[in-house]
Design an enzyme around this catalytic site. Sequence first.
Site, PDB file in Angstrom:
ATOM      1  N   LEU A 106       0.876  -1.170   0.000  1.00 50.59           N
ATOM      2  CA  LEU A 106       0.000   0.000   0.000  1.00 50.59           C
ATOM      3  C   LEU A 106       0.909   1.214   0.000  1.00 50.59           C
ATOM      4  O   LEU A 106       1.921   1.243   0.714  1.00 50.59           O
ATOM      5  CB  LEU A 106      -0.899   0.027   1.244  1.00 50.59           C
ATOM      6  CG  LEU A 106      -2.040  -0.986   1.321  1.00 50.59           C
ATOM      7  CD1 LEU A 106      -2.779  -0.834   2.657  1.00 50.59           C
ATOM      8  CD2 LEU A 106      -3.006  -0.825   0.162  1.00 50.59           C
ATOM      9  N   ASP A 107       0.570   2.224  -0.796  1.00 52.83           N
ATOM     10  CA  ASP A 107       1.350   3.449  -0.793  1.00 52.83           C
ATOM     11  C   ASP A 107       1.390   4.022   0.622  1.00 52.83           C
ATOM     12  O   ASP A 107       0.494   3.789   1.433  1.00 52.83           O
ATOM     13  CB  ASP A 107       0.729   4.485  -1.721  1.00 52.83           C
ATOM     14  CG  ASP A 107       0.609   3.973  -3.145  1.00 52.83           C
ATOM     15  OD1 ASP A 107       1.499   3.227  -3.565  1.00 52.83           O
ATOM     16  OD2 ASP A 107      -0.384   4.313  -3.810  1.00 52.83           O
ATOM     17  N   ALA A 108       2.420   4.823   0.895  1.00 50.96           N
ATOM     18  CA  ALA A 108       2.541   5.435   2.220  1.00 50.96           C
ATOM     19  C   ALA A 108       1.310   6.259   2.565  1.00 50.96           C
ATOM     20  O   ALA A 108       0.872   6.300   3.721  1.00 50.96           O
ATOM     21  CB  ALA A 108       3.791   6.302   2.289  1.00 50.96           C
TER      22      ALA A 108
END
Length: 242
Positions: A106-108
């Site tokens: 998951l992206d930050a």
Amino acid sequence: MTDGEGIRLQKVLAGAGVGSRRVCEDLIVAGRVAVNGTIVRELGTRVQPTDVLHVDGLRVQLDDTHTTLALNKPFGVLSAMSDDRGRPTVADYLDGETRLFHVGRLDADTEGLLLLTNDGELAHRLAHPSYEVPKTYVARVRGHVARGVGKRLRGGITLDDGPAHADSFTVLEARPEESIVEIVLHSGRNRIVRRMLEAVGHPVIALTRTSFGPVRLGQLRSGATRAVAGTELARLQREVGL
């Protein structure tokens, strides 16, 4: 499997938490138990630790060295076990358990459900595009989402790295300045949800993954973990043919 070697099937099933010894015997006689893909009905059946058991099509977890967790990844946390720049990572939420690795990313700036496991085969299959495990996201986006947007996303749009389409798309709340939508898709391509929604004119303000196959985020608080086990784990394994 009935020559006296191994452990009686009903004992193994009971030990794995399927039910009492008597309940497991009834399951066997009813033809609801498979060993290595073959239905067995004989109570004298004995199995080895390496055998694969299914009850009603769901795999029975026999290897207690395998751990699978669901983490509600907070905003700003990297989907990594370490970072040479000192930024927060998912390892910070695992109580020192560093032998787990995350399934996909998951992206930050994306919150929500991230799976972690030390089961290499499960992780490989969950991340492999050929198994097409559906993932659900809830996004807060800019603008009022009109009716035709869902049809466009389900029908498929073209991005820089190729076509993409949503399995389903639902507007949960629509207001003039921003809306809340739910999107389900199989693709795990980089920032795919954000790119798809921006392509139809609705840049993402905030994004949360709420499910990964049969595993749901539910009421798990941000930064917390819980075990994925029992029937939930069996259903996850079935998604990828285990």
